[in-house]
Design an enzyme around this catalytic site. Structure first.
Site, PDB file in Angstrom:
ATOM      1  N   CYS A   2     -12.358 -88.592  -7.446  1.00  0.00           N
ATOM      2  CA  CYS A   2     -12.578 -89.579  -6.391  1.00  0.00           C
ATOM      3  C   CYS A   2     -13.026 -88.806  -5.151  1.00  0.00           C
ATOM      4  O   CYS A   2     -12.982 -87.583  -5.125  1.00  0.00           O
ATOM      5  CB  CYS A   2     -11.285 -90.307  -6.040  1.00  0.00           C
ATOM      6  SG  CYS A   2     -10.540 -91.128  -7.453  1.00  0.00           S
ATOM      7  N   ARG A  30     -18.935 -88.930  -6.263  1.00  0.00           N
ATOM      8  CA  ARG A  30     -17.634 -88.584  -6.855  1.00  0.00           C
ATOM      9  C   ARG A  30     -16.951 -89.800  -7.488  1.00  0.00           C
ATOM     10  O   ARG A  30     -15.879 -89.672  -8.072  1.00  0.00           O
ATOM     11  CB  ARG A  30     -16.713 -88.004  -5.778  1.00  0.00           C
ATOM     12  CG  ARG A  30     -17.237 -86.743  -5.128  1.00  0.00           C
ATOM     13  CD  ARG A  30     -16.259 -86.226  -4.109  1.00  0.00           C
ATOM     14  NE  ARG A  30     -15.019 -85.818  -4.729  1.00  0.00           N
ATOM     15  CZ  ARG A  30     -14.787 -84.633  -5.265  1.00  0.00           C
ATOM     16  NH1 ARG A  30     -15.734 -83.720  -5.263  1.00  0.00           N
ATOM     17  NH2 ARG A  30     -13.629 -84.353  -5.808  1.00  0.00           N
ATOM     18  N   TRP A  96     -12.971 -93.254  -8.612  1.00  0.00           N
ATOM     19  CA  TRP A  96     -13.392 -93.094 -10.000  1.00  0.00           C
ATOM     20  C   TRP A  96     -12.114 -93.266 -10.798  1.00  0.00           C
ATOM     21  O   TRP A  96     -11.263 -92.388 -10.840  1.00  0.00           O
ATOM     22  CB  TRP A  96     -13.992 -91.712 -10.209  1.00  0.00           C
ATOM     23  CG  TRP A  96     -14.359 -91.425 -11.622  1.00  0.00           C
ATOM     24  CD1 TRP A  96     -13.660 -90.678 -12.517  1.00  0.00           C
ATOM     25  CD2 TRP A  96     -15.523 -91.863 -12.313  1.00  0.00           C
ATOM     26  NE1 TRP A  96     -14.320 -90.643 -13.710  1.00  0.00           N
ATOM     27  CE2 TRP A  96     -15.453 -91.345 -13.622  1.00  0.00           C
ATOM     28  CE3 TRP A  96     -16.621 -92.653 -11.941  1.00  0.00           C
ATOM     29  CZ2 TRP A  96     -16.440 -91.603 -14.566  1.00  0.00           C
ATOM     30  CZ3 TRP A  96     -17.593 -92.896 -12.885  1.00  0.00           C
ATOM     31  CH2 TRP A  96     -17.507 -92.367 -14.178  1.00  0.00           C
ATOM     32  N   ASN A 122      -7.031 -88.042  -4.273  1.00  0.00           N
ATOM     33  CA  ASN A 122      -7.924 -87.645  -5.356  1.00  0.00           C
ATOM     34  C   ASN A 122      -7.150 -86.699  -6.255  1.00  0.00           C
ATOM     35  O   ASN A 122      -6.608 -85.709  -5.777  1.00  0.00           O
ATOM     36  CB  ASN A 122      -9.158 -86.932  -4.784  1.00  0.00           C
ATOM     37  CG  ASN A 122      -9.954 -86.230  -5.867  1.00  0.00           C
ATOM     38  OD1 ASN A 122     -10.040 -86.708  -6.988  1.00  0.00           O
ATOM     39  ND2 ASN A 122     -10.522 -85.077  -5.538  1.00  0.00           N
ATOM     40  N   GLY A 123      -7.062 -87.023  -7.545  1.00  0.00           N
ATOM     41  CA  GLY A 123      -6.352 -86.152  -8.481  1.00  0.00           C
ATOM     42  C   GLY A 123      -5.563 -86.996  -9.457  1.00  0.00           C
ATOM     43  O   GLY A 123      -5.804 -88.196  -9.610  1.00  0.00           O
ATOM     44  N   GLU A 498     -27.789 -79.342 -29.534  1.00  0.00           N
ATOM     45  CA  GLU A 498     -27.680 -79.755 -28.137  1.00  0.00           C
ATOM     46  C   GLU A 498     -28.537 -78.858 -27.233  1.00  0.00           C
ATOM     47  O   GLU A 498     -29.183 -79.347 -26.299  1.00  0.00           O
ATOM     48  CB  GLU A 498     -26.195 -79.725 -27.708  1.00  0.00           C
ATOM     49  CG  GLU A 498     -25.926 -79.983 -26.240  1.00  0.00           C
ATOM     50  CD  GLU A 498     -26.361 -81.368 -25.767  1.00  0.00           C
ATOM     51  OE1 GLU A 498     -26.726 -82.228 -26.597  1.00  0.00           O
ATOM     52  OE2 GLU A 498     -26.356 -81.572 -24.533  1.00  0.00           O
ATOM     53  N   LYS A 502     -31.358 -80.455 -24.791  1.00  0.00           N
ATOM     54  CA  LYS A 502     -31.366 -80.270 -23.331  1.00  0.00           C
ATOM     55  C   LYS A 502     -32.699 -79.706 -22.890  1.00  0.00           C
ATOM     56  O   LYS A 502     -33.291 -80.138 -21.908  1.00  0.00           O
ATOM     57  CB  LYS A 502     -30.215 -79.327 -22.974  1.00  0.00           C
ATOM     58  CG  LYS A 502     -29.476 -79.573 -21.740  1.00  0.00           C
ATOM     59  CD  LYS A 502     -28.598 -80.783 -21.621  1.00  0.00           C
ATOM     60  CE  LYS A 502     -28.758 -81.904 -22.562  1.00  0.00           C
ATOM     61  NZ  LYS A 502     -27.910 -83.020 -22.489  1.00  0.00           N
ATOM     62  N   GLU A 505     -35.543 -82.333 -23.171  1.00  0.00           N
ATOM     63  CA  GLU A 505     -35.391 -83.420 -22.189  1.00  0.00           C
ATOM     64  C   GLU A 505     -35.927 -83.051 -20.806  1.00  0.00           C
ATOM     65  O   GLU A 505     -36.602 -83.848 -20.177  1.00  0.00           O
ATOM     66  CB  GLU A 505     -33.899 -83.733 -21.984  1.00  0.00           C
ATOM     67  CG  GLU A 505     -33.319 -84.749 -22.898  1.00  0.00           C
ATOM     68  CD  GLU A 505     -31.865 -84.996 -22.544  1.00  0.00           C
ATOM     69  OE1 GLU A 505     -31.540 -86.155 -22.305  1.00  0.00           O
ATOM     70  OE2 GLU A 505     -31.056 -84.044 -22.514  1.00  0.00           O
ATOM     71  N   HIS A 521     -35.461 -73.027 -45.249  1.00  0.00           N
ATOM     72  CA  HIS A 521     -35.835 -74.139 -46.125  1.00  0.00           C
ATOM     73  C   HIS A 521     -36.980 -74.976 -45.536  1.00  0.00           C
ATOM     74  O   HIS A 521     -37.132 -76.138 -45.881  1.00  0.00           O
ATOM     75  CB  HIS A 521     -34.614 -75.022 -46.403  1.00  0.00           C
ATOM     76  CG  HIS A 521     -33.520 -74.282 -47.110  1.00  0.00           C
ATOM     77  ND1 HIS A 521     -33.628 -73.879 -48.423  1.00  0.00           N
ATOM     78  CD2 HIS A 521     -32.324 -73.815 -46.671  1.00  0.00           C
ATOM     79  CE1 HIS A 521     -32.533 -73.222 -48.772  1.00  0.00           C
ATOM     80  NE2 HIS A 521     -31.724 -73.162 -47.713  1.00  0.00           N
ATOM     81  N   LYS A 619     -30.131 -92.895 -17.838  1.00  0.00           N
ATOM     82  CA  LYS A 619     -28.781 -92.362 -18.065  1.00  0.00           C
ATOM     83  C   LYS A 619     -28.008 -93.211 -19.060  1.00  0.00           C
ATOM     84  O   LYS A 619     -27.301 -92.699 -19.911  1.00  0.00           O
ATOM     85  CB  LYS A 619     -28.043 -92.297 -16.722  1.00  0.00           C
ATOM     86  CG  LYS A 619     -26.644 -91.711 -16.798  1.00  0.00           C
ATOM     87  CD  LYS A 619     -26.695 -90.204 -16.885  1.00  0.00           C
ATOM     88  CE  LYS A 619     -25.347 -89.564 -17.091  1.00  0.00           C
ATOM     89  NZ  LYS A 619     -25.476 -88.247 -17.740  1.00  0.00           N
TER      90      LYS A 619
END
Ligand code: F6R
Length: 624
Positions: A2, A30, A96, A122-123, A498, A502, A505, A521, A619
């Site tokens: 947050c 955040r 958040w 925050n936490g 991955e 990345k 993209e 192969h 996104k």
């Protein structure tokens, strides 16, 4: 994650409210599912709303508050009505969600029932359940589902016992376990009290008043003179002074630093791109993901979210893109624990054509919790009678609401289109899930102890890669390649996929990832001196076989970059080394992936690509 802000101010052109709202708008990266503010008038003036900051601004305008809209628009210039938010000191929060869904009631600030104090946090407060029980027994009523609400009640109880404001604040903080950056204001009192433990908190020293915030962007347009608080420190922030003290109450002399940033870059904390910022946030994201989930002494995993989950006969992962790669990683973890597991590209999953019953656990791995393909697959699994589990980053997302169980990955908001920190947090959460399910199958299992110990060390391992990576200079050698290949075995095979995703993209260059043994192969036909090969080689897993594959591509002239924890044995076989610390074989690929994220990032940067918003991509993909 947050964002918090506070301002204790004197005379200035804009009001406390404007400074708080400007700060919150720069902290929205955040978290943005609810927002609120409290101004320290007597009585306290508090407003909070579910939704983006604009909802809070609307509510304030309706309250008659006078302020200029935080985004510079005139839309929210409030009325001339008597303004209860016009005071010298205030705090704000952008949320958040971690405990309780986004709602007006769960939004911060939280206040004691009699309005004696307002708090933003925050936490994660790990012992909030015990504290809630204790305070309830003392007659305190709770309105929200949050962990934070215990704090104003604790402070209020100390105040009723006769403690002064700061002593009451300190005594309350002393009871907390977990992570926190906390700020509290009291009615009619100009000073804000703050405390920090394992959540960021920085003070800003202005000409006419002083700030506190989770991050510098919140106040950079007003001051670039900052003081960073360390864990265990407290501060009293008043319009004319800032005093920092330690846990014993002794005053701490802090150095004042000058921040050299353009306020324009504020939301990115000085980084050029959100992607780079999010890559560097991984140690923090993983600490948050692990917090309270590994029992220190027993070396076992505690996931209360899974209470009531029966031991599955088989597990099926459904996911897309990066999350699919995380699913492949999870599948390997489960298989090695003896649990049958399979991963499906969500758009190809058809529960009706598969052996699915109530003993099958179908896990939707989805950062956003909204991806249409993954939701379709999960709904199909629900209909077929499977038990469903959402592994997601977004509290109260569709996946979280519709599945039987939910495990949050706690990565915090991810803004860049290319997923980075969420992948690491997915891998870590899947590691915990695999251990938890294995513990159910065999409670005496101790095989996971080393794995859990290394997961706890993972944030430090990643930090050392972030500090020392030579990915940028390695990439310089390959700016003009025809294609980029990535190979790895076992736990590293999904990370090879991955690494390639990345790179394609964000650089728009052709890249492919393969399980290392598959090269010969077919794909080997594509390998030339113009196709660098990135090989993930963990010293503790079949190094010799992967080295064999490296030799095969070298024989076709391809330059090879090894991402390895064994540079002494692997280094002599390859052209370049991207080193990672030695660790457990199921943890090494999570660290290796960070090197590959940096490879993609620095190549895209050298090619001047729009890194945070690659062409044609979004996104959250909410169409089938
Ligand atoms: C890649 C990326 C996408 C997502 C995919 C699934 O960087 O971000 O491949 O991983 O669209 O999204 P979620 O995890 O939100 O379901």
């Amino acid at each position: 994650m947050c964002g918090i802000i506070g301002y204790a101010g004197g005379e200035s052109d804009d009001t406390v409210l404007e400074r708080l709202l400007n700060g919150l708008s720069n902290l929205e990266y955040r978290g943005y599912d609810s927002a609120g503010i409290a101004v320290a008038n007597a009585p306290l003036a508090v407003e909070k709303r579910e939704g983006e900051l604009v909802e809070l601004e609307r509510a304030l305008a309706a309250d008659g508050a006078a302020f200029n809209g935080s985004r510079g628009s005139d839309d929210w210039i409030g009325s001339d009505a008597a303004d209860s938010f016009d005071g010298p000191t205030g705090i704000g929060h952008t949320r958040w969600s971690t405990h309780g869904p986004p709602s007006d009631v769960n939004a911060h600030p939280h206040t004691s029932p009699n309005g004696s104090v307002a708090v933003v946090h925050n936490g994660i407060i790990e012992n909030y359940r015990e504290l809630r029980e204790e305070l309830s027994a003392d007659g305190y009523e709770f309105r929200s589902d949050t962990d934070t609400e215990v704090v104003p009640h604790l402070i209020d109880r100390e105040r009723s016992g006769g403690a002064d404001r700061f002593a009451a604040f300190r005594a309350a903080i002393d009871r907390l376990e977990g992570s926190y950056a906390i700020a509290a204001v009291f009615p009619g009192h100009e000073t804000i009290y703050v405390a920090r433990h394992e959540s960021p908190l920085v003070l800003g020293l202005g000409e006419n008043g002083n700030f506190l915030a989770s991050d510098v962007p919140a106040f950079i347009e007003y001051t670039n003179q900052v003081v960073y608080l360390d864990d265990g420190e407290f501060a009293a922030v008043s319009p004319s002074s800032v005093t920092v003290s330690d846990e014993s109450g002794a005053v701490v002399e802090k150095s004042v630093e000058t921040i050299d940033w353009d306020p324009e870059d504020a939301g990115k904390s000085g980084y050029d791109h959100y992607m780079r910022k999010e890559i560097t946030e991984q140690p923090r994201a993983i600490r948050d993901c692990l917090r309270g989930r590994i029992e220190e002494l027993g070396g076992t995993v505690s996931l209360p979210e899974l209470e009531g989950l029966e031991e599955p006969s088989a597990v099926q992962f459904v996911a897309c893109g990066t999350s699919y790669h995380a699913g492949l990683f999870g599948e390997r973890l489960l298989q090695r624990q003896g649990i049958p597991a399979q991963t499906f590209v969500a758009s190809e999953y058809d529960a009706d054509q598969l052996p699915v019953d109530e003993e099958t656990l179908v896990v939707g791995v989805t950062q956003s919790g909204e991806t249409a393909d993954t939701m379709r697959a999960l709904r199909g699994a629900n209909r077929a009678g499977a038990t469903t589990l959402a592994l997601t980053n977004v509290v109260a997302s569709s996946a979280a609401r519709e599945c039987d169980h939910v495990l949050y990955i706690r990565a915090g908001p991810e803004i860049s289109v290319a997923a980075t920190k969420s992948f690491a947090s997915q891998q870590v959460t899947l590691s915990l899930l695999a251990t938890a399910l294995a513990d159910t199958a065999d409670p005496s299992s101790s095989a996971s102890r080393e794995h859990l110990r290394e997961l706890r060390r993972l944030p430090d391992h990643i930090q050392s890669v972030l500090d020392d990576s030579n990915a940028r200079s390695v990439v310089e050698a390959f700016l003009e390649a025809d294609a980029y290949f990535f190979i790895g075995r076992g736990y590293s095979a999904p990370v090879a996929l991955e690494g390639a995703l990345k790179l394609k993209e964000i650089t728009y260059r052709h890249a492919e990832g393969f399980p290392a043994g598959e090269l010969k192969h077919g794909p080997l036909a594509l390998v030339t001196e113009a196709t660098p090969v990135f090989a993930i080689v963990s010293g503790r897993e079949k190094t010799s076989a992967t080295i064999g594959n490296v030799t095969e591509v070298q024989a076709r002239g391809a330059p090879v970059v090894a991402v390895t924890d064994s540079p002494a044995t692997v280094g002599s076989h390859v052209d370049y080394v991207l080193e990672v610390p030695e660790t457990h074989p199921a943890v090494m690929p999570i660290v290796a992936n960070v090197q590959l994220q940096l490879v993609a990032y620095w190549l895209a940067d050298a090619l001047d690509r729009p890194i945070d918003k690659p062409r044609n991509l979004a996104k959250s993909v909410t169409v089938l």
